[in-house]
Write an enzyme that holds these catalytic residues in place. Structure first.
Site, PDB file in Angstrom:
ATOM      1  N   TRP A 130       0.865  -1.185   0.000  1.00 43.48           N
ATOM      2  CA  TRP A 130       0.000   0.000   0.000  1.00 43.48           C
ATOM      3  C   TRP A 130       0.904   1.239   0.000  1.00 43.48           C
ATOM      4  O   TRP A 130       1.818   1.345   0.830  1.00 43.48           O
ATOM      5  CB  TRP A 130      -0.882  -0.029   1.247  1.00 43.48           C
ATOM      6  CG  TRP A 130      -1.797   1.142   1.400  1.00 43.48           C
ATOM      7  CD1 TRP A 130      -2.573   1.712   0.438  1.00 43.48           C
ATOM      8  CD2 TRP A 130      -2.027   1.884   2.596  1.00 43.48           C
ATOM      9  NE1 TRP A 130      -3.281   2.753   0.964  1.00 43.48           N
ATOM     10  CE2 TRP A 130      -2.957   2.884   2.291  1.00 43.48           C
ATOM     11  CE3 TRP A 130      -1.541   1.792   3.895  1.00 43.48           C
ATOM     12  CZ2 TRP A 130      -3.421   3.791   3.233  1.00 43.48           C
ATOM     13  CZ3 TRP A 130      -1.993   2.692   4.834  1.00 43.48           C
ATOM     14  CH2 TRP A 130      -2.929   3.678   4.506  1.00 43.48           C
ATOM     15  N   ASP A 211      -0.094  -5.707   9.631  1.00 45.45           N
ATOM     16  CA  ASP A 211      -1.124  -4.705   9.383  1.00 45.45           C
ATOM     17  C   ASP A 211      -2.444  -5.442   9.100  1.00 45.45           C
ATOM     18  O   ASP A 211      -2.570  -6.129   8.085  1.00 45.45           O
ATOM     19  CB  ASP A 211      -0.721  -3.841   8.175  1.00 45.45           C
ATOM     20  CG  ASP A 211      -1.689  -2.690   7.934  1.00 45.45           C
ATOM     21  OD1 ASP A 211      -2.653  -2.547   8.699  1.00 45.45           O
ATOM     22  OD2 ASP A 211      -1.461  -1.941   6.957  1.00 45.45           O
ATOM     23  N   ALA A 213      -5.961  -4.580   8.396  1.00 44.75           N
ATOM     24  CA  ALA A 213      -6.869  -3.468   8.100  1.00 44.75           C
ATOM     25  C   ALA A 213      -8.219  -3.946   7.571  1.00 44.75           C
ATOM     26  O   ALA A 213      -9.144  -3.149   7.441  1.00 44.75           O
ATOM     27  CB  ALA A 213      -6.221  -2.528   7.088  1.00 44.75           C
ATOM     28  N   LYS A 246     -12.793  -0.375   7.907  1.00 45.77           N
ATOM     29  CA  LYS A 246     -13.552  -1.128   6.910  1.00 45.77           C
ATOM     30  C   LYS A 246     -14.553  -2.069   7.555  1.00 45.77           C
ATOM     31  O   LYS A 246     -15.717  -2.109   7.165  1.00 45.77           O
ATOM     32  CB  LYS A 246     -12.599  -1.921   6.020  1.00 45.77           C
ATOM     33  CG  LYS A 246     -11.934  -1.095   4.947  1.00 45.77           C
ATOM     34  CD  LYS A 246     -10.748  -0.326   5.432  1.00 45.77           C
ATOM     35  CE  LYS A 246     -10.141   0.541   4.346  1.00 45.77           C
ATOM     36  NZ  LYS A 246      -8.944   1.257   4.828  1.00 45.77           N
TER      37      LYS A 246
HETATM   38  C1  LMR Z   1      -7.006   2.336   0.334  1.00 46.40           C
HETATM   39  O1  LMR Z   1      -5.948   1.708   0.217  1.00 46.40           O
HETATM   40  O2  LMR Z   1      -7.676   2.705  -0.634  1.00 46.40           O
HETATM   41  C2  LMR Z   1      -7.514   2.651   1.702  1.00 46.40           C
HETATM   42  O3  LMR Z   1      -6.689   2.089   2.665  1.00 46.40           O
HETATM   43  C3  LMR Z   1      -7.779   4.077   1.915  1.00 46.40           C
HETATM   44  C4  LMR Z   1      -6.564   4.945   1.963  1.00 46.40           C
HETATM   45  O4  LMR Z   1      -6.440   5.723   2.905  1.00 46.40           O
HETATM   46  O5  LMR Z   1      -5.720   4.883   1.070  1.00 46.40           O
END
Ligand code: LMR
Length: 397
Positions: A130, A211, A213, A246
């Site tokens: 991410w 993590d 999430a 989420k």
């Molecule tokens: C995402 O990856 O789209 C979510 O975790 C929201 C974000 O804050 O990027």
């Protein structure tokens, strides 16, 4: 002073969200930012959270500070959700949680703790990971490196390459793992892979930072905690960042926690004093509203049952959408194999598209996804799945 500052470009992912909002074409589809959506494209507040919110409004008498560690009932709920109520690890006292402003806040204060413990520590993140992991962790001053993760040929995890990278790390290296629903790839570790990760972490003295999430949106609430639970049983130390954004639908309420596992309750208690000091110096105290709602849902049998049922229906809906997107693409383009989408888990899949194809999908087909080809599967619906497949079929080479 401010005249010295340079203008920065918009955050790429938030930029996709803004561009979608500006597009007025009726065919537009938002597969960008990772939020759950219904058939109608809404991101609802779970019914149990709504009930808890109504009850809270009627019962609230004060907004006085709670404290740097946040809401203790929420922290307990997060521990039980992550490790299982009555689990051995919870009974051992080796694990404690501190409420944080969302999973992002948890990642940041966890990284600050690591930086205090070892200024030279290196955090190894998956390739890809991410995008926001890098500033969240790296802005502490800790060095970030990448380990091989996605096998682009299969859409699965390149486990041998990942393990070989871990095997070569020195003692005290930190490995950031996605507990479930890998962001951005959707490629998750199997139970056997987690065992192999635990083996190498144990042998090499590595510190996992997990993590979590998207718990509940991959294989179910317990299945998605498998990795964190296993590592906590097998290893002396780890950190876990958990998010209620989420699974409890609390996105903007910024509700999450950082969890510390150490070899003893004394060590964990010491780490908690450090975390409280870090929190106090960064934002003083986390917001309470979301945490109080989660605590109320978790502590009430009917609300918890309603929440787990609703979460399970979100999870199975995503699975159905994955299967139908694969079928719709296969129908139009039997020459390409996108079946990996159905094998992946959670909200995301990373499509093997070029930058030019992604731009064409946006400009010509009004299909919005992040710049690396990540799609939010939850943004698909029965109504638009055919159109999405048709658009992809038109641009995929
Ligand atoms: C995402 O990856 O789209 C979510 O975790 C929201 C974000 O804050 O990027």
């Amino acid at each position: 002073m401010l005249e010295t500052l340079a203008r920065l470009p918009e955050d790429p992912l938030l930029g996709v969200m803004a561009a979608f909002r500006r597009d007025t074409d009726p065919r537009r589809v938002d597969l960008g930012v990772g939020v759950y959506k219904t058939e109608d494209g809404d991101t609802p507040i779970p019914a149990a959270i709504q009930t808890a919110e109504r009850e809270l409004l009627g019962a609230s008498t004060t907004k006085v500070y709670v404290g740097a560690a946040g809401n203790p009932r929420f922290n307990q709920a997060m521990l039980e959700l992550t490790f299982g109520a009555g689990s051995e690890i919870l009974a051992s006292g080796r694990v404690q949680a501190l409420q944080a402003p969302g999973g992002c806040g948890a990642l940041r204060i966890g990284a600050e703790l690591l930086r205090i413990a070892d200024r030279e520590a290196v955090i190894h993140v998956s390739d890809p990971t991410w995008a926001n992991h890098v500033p969240l962790l790296g802005n502490t001053g800790l060095r970030i490196e990448r380990y091989p993760y996605l096998d682009r040929a299969t859409g699965g995890v390149n486990v041998p390459a990942m393990l070989a990278h871990f095997e070569a790390l020195s003692r005290g290296a930190v490995v950031l793992l996605h507990g479930c629903c890998h962001n951005p790839t959707g490629a998750d570790l199997s139970a056997a892979d987690w065992e192999a990760v635990a083996d190498v972490c144990e042998r090499r003295g590595l510190v996992p930072f997990v993590d979590v999430a998207y718990q509940g949106l991959g294989g179910g609430l317990d299945a998605d905690a498998f990795g964190a639970r296993l590592l906590a049983r097998r290893l002396p130390e780890l950190l876990v960042a958990v998010s209620s954004s989420k699974n409890f639908g609390l996105y903007r309420e910024r509700t999450g926690a950082i969890v510390v596992v150490s070899p003893s309750s004394e060590r964990t208690a010491i780490a908690m004093t450090q975390l409280q000091r870090i929190a106090r110096g960064m934002y003083s105290m986390p917001p309470d509203h979301g945490a109080e709602l989660v605590a109320r849902v978790w502590e009430s049998a009917p609300l918890r049952a309603s929440w787990t049922t609703e979460l399970e229906s979100m999870r199975t809906r995503i699975e159905t959408l994955r299967a139908s997107l694969v079928a719709e693409i296969a129908q139009r383009r039997p020459d390409v194999d996108y079946s990996f989408i159905a094998r992946q888990r959670g909200m995301f899949s990373l499509l093997p598209l070029s930058a030019e194809e992604i731009t064409r999908l946006r400009d010509t087909h009004h299909l919005y996804m992040s710049g690396d080809g990540r799609i939010n599967v939850a943004g698909i619906s029965r109504r638009n799945v055919g159109y999405i497949a048709e658009s992809l079929a038109a641009v995929i080479r």
